[in-house]
Motif scaffolding. Structure first.
Motif, PDB file in Angstrom:
ATOM      1  N   PRO A   7       9.684   3.588  -6.629  1.00  0.00           N
ATOM      2  CA  PRO A   7       8.565   1.657  -5.720  1.00  0.00           C
ATOM      3  C   PRO A   7       7.548   2.756  -5.572  1.00  0.00           C
ATOM      4  N   ILE A   8       8.300   3.721  -4.141  1.00  0.00           N
ATOM      5  CA  ILE A   8       7.167   3.894  -3.403  1.00  0.00           C
ATOM      6  C   ILE A   8       6.036   4.705  -3.652  1.00  0.00           C
ATOM      7  N   LYS A   9       5.945   5.430  -4.956  1.00  0.00           N
ATOM      8  CA  LYS A   9       5.001   6.110  -5.406  1.00  0.00           C
ATOM      9  C   LYS A   9       3.963   5.196  -6.456  1.00  0.00           C
ATOM     10  N   GLU A  10       4.626   3.911  -7.056  1.00  0.00           N
ATOM     11  CA  GLU A  10       4.191   3.110  -8.187  1.00  0.00           C
ATOM     12  C   GLU A  10       3.256   2.596  -6.749  1.00  0.00           C
ATOM     13  N   MET A  11       3.834   1.958  -5.126  1.00  0.00           N
ATOM     14  CA  MET A  11       3.409   1.491  -4.344  1.00  0.00           C
ATOM     15  C   MET A  11       1.694   1.918  -3.978  1.00  0.00           C
ATOM     16  N   ALA A  55       9.010  -2.858   4.065  1.00  0.00           N
ATOM     17  CA  ALA A  55       9.356  -1.736   4.934  1.00  0.00           C
ATOM     18  C   ALA A  55       7.984  -0.476   5.385  1.00  0.00           C
ATOM     19  N   PHE A  56       7.829  -0.429   4.629  1.00  0.00           N
ATOM     20  CA  PHE A  56       7.215   0.607   3.429  1.00  0.00           C
ATOM     21  C   PHE A  56       6.136   0.433   3.501  1.00  0.00           C
ATOM     22  N   ALA A  57       5.752  -0.620   2.663  1.00  0.00           N
ATOM     23  CA  ALA A  57       4.341  -1.699   2.519  1.00  0.00           C
ATOM     24  C   ALA A  57       3.551  -1.988   3.960  1.00  0.00           C
TER      25      ALA A  57
END
Length: 152
Positions: A16-20, A138-140
């Motif tokens: 999901p982080i890679k996609e973001m 939080a990452f976003a």
């Protein structure tokens, strides 16, 4: 010197982080480089690339350290890599949205080493909590703050 770039320690980065990051690179026209010891699926884009490094201990980390510059952001959960990135004047952000800083990296290294010592002595310490929607948010938020700052 390339002005802004995002590096990803991609072997352990949650999908999901890679996609973001893929969407952010396209939306903001920021170069994104995923470094891993295996081939990754990345969308076709002039802003997104990948580097496949050889297998071995910390090979991807060393590649990132060798190429990162002070205006870059590195996405990693690897605390020693984050420490090297900070030493080079760049920023490091973990996939759960926490920014590694000169103020907190020593403490994180100390805790990591302590936990490693416990594990090596046979103490079962468990692992990190499962990656959650709150972590993703939080990452976003942290990524958006960086993007706003660099794209002014």
């Amino acid at each position: 010197m390339e002005q802004y770039k995002i590096w990803v320690d991609a072997d352990a980065c949650p999908n999901p982080i890679k996609e973001m990051l893929f969407r952010a690179a396209e939306r903001k026209s920021v170069p994104l480089v995923l470094v891993a010891n295996q081939m990754l699926r990345v969308p076709p884009s002039p802003y997104i690339s990948q580097v496949r490094v050889g297998s071995g201990f910390d090979v991807a980390d060393q590649y990132i350290v060798d190429h990162v510059e002070a205006t870059h952001l590195v996405i990693t959960a690897d605390i020693p890599l984050a420490a090297h990135v900070i030493e080079k004047g760049a920023l490091a952000l973990n996939p759960r949205g926490e920014l590694y800083t000169t103020d907190n990296i020593r403490q994180k290294l100390t805790m990591r080493d302590f936990m490693e010592d416990l594990r090596s002595s046979g103490v079962h310490t468990g692992g990190p909590d499962a990656f959650s929607a709150a972590d993703k948010q939080a990452f976003a938020n942290s990524l958006d703050k960086w993007l706003v700052r660099v794209k002014r």
